[in-house]
Design an enzyme around this catalytic site. Structure first.
Site, PDB file in Angstrom:
ATOM      1  N   LEU A 119       1.774  16.805  -7.419  1.00 34.36           N
ATOM      2  CA  LEU A 119       2.575  16.024  -8.476  1.00 34.36           C
ATOM      3  C   LEU A 119       1.654  14.785  -9.092  1.00 34.36           C
ATOM      4  CD1 LEU A 119       6.213  15.526  -6.817  1.00 34.36           C
ATOM      5  CD2 LEU A 119       5.611  17.272  -8.499  1.00 34.36           C
TER       6      LEU A 119
ATOM      7  N   LYS B 242       2.182   9.396 -12.064  1.00 32.43           N
ATOM      8  CA  LYS B 242       1.969   8.703 -13.349  1.00 32.43           C
ATOM      9  C   LYS B 242       2.624   9.249 -14.448  1.00 32.43           C
ATOM     10  CE  LYS B 242      -2.194   6.389 -11.546  1.00 32.43           C
ATOM     11  NZ  LYS B 242      -3.778   5.928 -11.702  1.00 32.43           N
TER      12      LYS B 242
ATOM     13  N   ALA C 287      -9.342  -0.690   4.373  1.00 30.86           N
ATOM     14  CA  ALA C 287      -9.944  -0.294   5.553  1.00 30.86           C
ATOM     15  C   ALA C 287      -9.715   0.864   5.976  1.00 30.86           C
ATOM     16  CB  ALA C 287      -9.360  -1.240   6.596  1.00 30.86           C
TER      17      ALA C 287
ATOM     18  N   ASP D  99      -6.366   5.327  13.785  1.00 35.23           N
ATOM     19  CA  ASP D  99      -5.545   6.082  12.934  1.00 35.23           C
ATOM     20  C   ASP D  99      -4.684   6.975  13.843  1.00 35.23           C
ATOM     21  OD1 ASP D  99      -6.911   6.113  10.479  1.00 35.23           O
ATOM     22  OD2 ASP D  99      -8.375   7.231  11.017  1.00 35.23           O
TER      23      ASP D  99
END
Length: 362
Positions: free
Chosen positions: A69, A72, A135, A166
């Site tokens: 998708l 915007k 970062a 992470d």
């Protein structure tokens, strides 16, 4: 039927923390719709490639559907709103403020679907002076103190082998989403989760940064019992320039090993404070382990009750019988996937589902 069957997740996250979290949900039966930009998740292009897909991408996105998708454009936004109307969980990993500019901030989304669990994953959270600082994992580890102790006792910090920030964020986000789903059963309302990689990693220092937590100095690896300052929790070079690890400091392991090495007189040093006091013991073990190859030490340790392990590379690690015995690496349709660590008794043997091609569903 998985434990999360019936839960619908709309996932806008890319790369690692969010996709890892939503894949764990998909593994347990959740319907996960991965919303990607028209060019796709950048992880799709990450080498190496096996059976036509990035190994990284497949092992973080199996079992999901994919929808490309352009948020915007009005058509893309309308399509996302339709999915949000039916979703239980919404996950986004943009830098703070970006999702609001697209029109899908928490206030707008929760007004439309009050039962939605809205999970924002970012490096430093939705507030605070670092909120907008760019970062990835390495920078978060640096700013949280962890990189300073990812070092040898005589050298400076090096790039970590594990993306701990992470992974901590993905696991923390998963826990928070599941808590929020339970809470929704009581209140009927959703929630907003602000999950920061920095925040998620910080509690992992409790056992190594006690002095600093209590207001004192930072940690030095060479003087810390879990970071290289203890002889029985350390890595040693073998004669063939490979390595072995001692991973347990309990008195019984110290006595068992040193007795077998004809060095019982050094046993009291096993209780000495980490750092210089244990140096003579470390020096002895360094000299001893340098006398044999790694594989010779594996054979020597086989009948000894000591917390010992050879240092393996990933090829060696994945080739261990234990991997096959536990079904931890599964091949299907010419591609390998790491099996889920979450297992429930009585459930059938796990079989991987494919990761979607861009925009091609699940």
């Amino acid at each position: 039927m998985g434990k999360l069957s019936g839960i619908k997740v709309v996932d806008l996250s890319l790369f690692l923390p969010g996709p890892m979290m939503t894949m764990m949900m998909a593994d347990q039966g959740a319907e996960v719709i991965k919303i990607e930009p028209p060019a796709g998740d950048p992880a799709r292009a990450m080498a190496p490639v096996e059976a036509g897909q990035s190994v990284w991408f497949r092992n973080l996105n199996r079992g999901k559907a994919s929808l490309a998708l352009d948020l915007k454009q009005e058509a893309g936004r309308a399509a996302l709103w339709r999915l949000i109307d039916e979703a239980d969980v919404f996950v986004e990993g943009f830098r703070p403020g970006a999702i609001e500019r697209l029109g899908f901030g928490y206030v707008a989304v929760s007004a439309r679907n009050p039962r939605l669990i809205y999970c924002s994953i970012s490096a430093f959270g939705q507030s605070g002076e670092l909120a907008h600082h760019p970062a990835h994992d390495l920078a978060v580890q640096a700013l949280s103190g962890f990189l300073s102790v990812n070092d040898g006792v005589t050298g400076g910090p090096v790039v970590p082998g594990a993306p701990s920030a992470d992974m901590a964020a993905g696991l923390t986000a998963l826990s928070a989403v599941l808590m929020a789903l339970i809470g929704r059963e009581k209140t009927g309302r959703g929630d907003h989760i602000d999950c920061a990689m920095f925040d998620a990693l910080l509690p992992w220092c409790a056992h190594i940064a006690g002095d600093a937590i209590a207001g004192g100095a930072g940690t030095r690896s060479a003087e810390q019992r879990s970071l290289g300052g203890a002889a029985f929790y350390n890595v040693y070079r073998t004669r063939d320039a490979r390595h072995i690890a001692l991973g347990g400091r309990e008195a019984k392991f110290v006595a068992n090993l040193l007795t077998a090495l004809d060095a019982a007189h050094l046993i009291p040093l096993g209780d000495a404070p980490a750092g210089p006091a244990q140096a003579p013991l470390g020096d002895f073990l360094s000299a001893a382990f340098a006398q044999r190859t790694r594989d010779e030490w594996i054979a020597w340790f086989a009948d000894k009750d000591v917390a010992f392990a050879p240092v393996l590379d990933f090829r060696e690690a994945l080739d261990q019988p234990h991997i096959a015995e536990r079904g931890l690496l599964v091949e299907a349709d010419g591609a390998h996937q790491i099996a889920p660590a979450i297992r429930f008794a009585g459930e059938p043997e796990w079989a991987p589902r494919p990761a979607p091609d861009l925009g091609a569903g699940g």
